[in-house]
Motif scaffolding. Structure first.
Motif: not given
Length: 374
Positions: A255-261, A267-275, A357-362
């Protein structure tokens, strides 16, 4: 049915391949199954970061011996993406990505595809020739992964070349001009052209908006799934596409999100939540253990501000700005995940918004999350 596997191993120094060797010896993965290796090395991440080619040489020798190939031939089948710079608390490590046949499964699972451009001439680096070649390579990598829908792509990693004085002079000897005579600036232009190529392939950037002048200047043109790292060790772009594709099996999802700064913890927590991972603060150890990899880009804002407050990343003559940014984003990501072996890469030109920048979590997902992602 293919299955994508990802292994994370620590390294003691840039040429340390003992973790890779141990994985192969244990039977966890076969050398023939390895399609890509991401690496964080402890160099400066700049033009003269020779930890990157040292790591590539060690990996080529190790894999070549296992595959029965000359080391120089390994790069034709395995994408080797070394990103220099482990500032702050970031830990040097390798992410070993493999593809094997797995059991039948329904829904989507982590998929990987790789592709390579031809070698670029020095005068093509940081220009539209690199943009278009990258876009074509992303398309081939998507096809290899079975990712027909760009919406299923969550992260595209590119390793791209840079200009050196010798390469600039070689172009001049043929009467050709280059995008810049500043070798450090060439890293940003190469990353930027690669990112715009990714954005073009994924439909995030319009072809009509692109030309040589836009590269490195039009910060409004960006990809939310692009990650590019420049290095001295190659003259082509190596492309790794990661997504969730139908027809793939296994417990891994991305899953990925985009960090605005650089401090966009949410944003990182959003990617974690998606998983399906908890987001009440730092991951507890049992949840952190489910995270196989975090991949992120880091870039200081051009205006020298983070949410209205001044930073000095661009003004420090002793430490390069991208090194500051890696340390900052690495600390924020480590606070979220509860670990420091994270793939945080500096230099995010056209990779997310200015300063972000983008952040992705596997991660490994449980039955409930597998059903949700189907």
């Amino acid at each position: 049915m293919p299955e994508c596997l990802v292994f994370r191993v620590p390294t003691r120094h840039p040429a340390d391949v003992s973790g890779l060797e141990a994985l192969i010896e244990s039977g966890a993965v076969a050398a023939q199954e390895i399609v890509a290796v991401f690496g964080k090395t402890e160099g400066n991440g700049c033009v003269n970061d020779f930890t990157r080619p040292l790591a590539v040489m060690a990996l080529e020798a190790a894999l070549g011996a296992r595959l029965g190939l000359p080391p120089a031939s390994v790069g034709a089948r395995v994408a080797l993406v070394m990103s220099g710079g482990t500032e702050g608390g970031l830990s040097p490590h390798l992410l070993i990505v493999a593809r094997r046949e797995g059991p039948m499964a329904e829904g989507r699972a982590l998929a990987v595809g790789t592709a390579f451009t031809d070698d670029f001439l020095p005068e093509e680096i940081g220009r539209m020739a690199q943009v278009r070649a990258t876009a074509a390579a992303v398309g081939r990598a998507m096809a290899a992964a079975g990712l027909a829908d760009a919406a299923d792509v969550h992260f595209v990693q590119v390793k791209c070349p840079l200009l050196t004085s010798a390469r600039i002079q070689e172009a001049a000897s043929r009467g050709e001009s280059v995008a810049t005579h500043d070798t450090y600036a060439s890293m940003g232009l190469s990353r930027g052209a690669s990112a715009l190529g990714i954005g073009l392939a994924l439909g995030e950037v319009a072809d009509a908006a692109l030309d040589d002048a836009a590269i490195g200047t039009r910060t409004d043109l960006c990809s939310g799934r692009a990650s590019a790292s420049a290095g001295i060790e190659l003259m082509r772009n190596e492309v790794i596409v990661l997504g969730n594709a139908p027809g793939w099996s296994g417990p891994l999802r991305i899953a990925h999100r985009v960090m605005r700064d650089g401090i966009d913890f949410s944003a990182i927590q959003g990617a974690l939540a998606d998983l399906g991972l908890p987001t009440g603060g730092q991951l507890p150890p049992e949840a952190s253990a489910r995270v196989v990899a975090l991949l992120a880009k880091a870039e200081p804002t051009r205006d020298g501000l983070i949410r209205g407050q001044r930073h000095i990343m661009n003004d420090d003559s002793d430490i390069n700005a991208t090194r500051h940014a890696r340390a900052l984003v690495g600390g924020v990501a480590a606070a979220a995940i509860g670990r420091t072996d994270l793939f945080v890469s500096g230099g995010a030109e056209h990779q997310g918004p200015d300063g972000g920048g983008p952040v992705a979590v596997i991660a490994r997902v449980g039955p409930q999350e597998q059903t949700r992602s189907a």
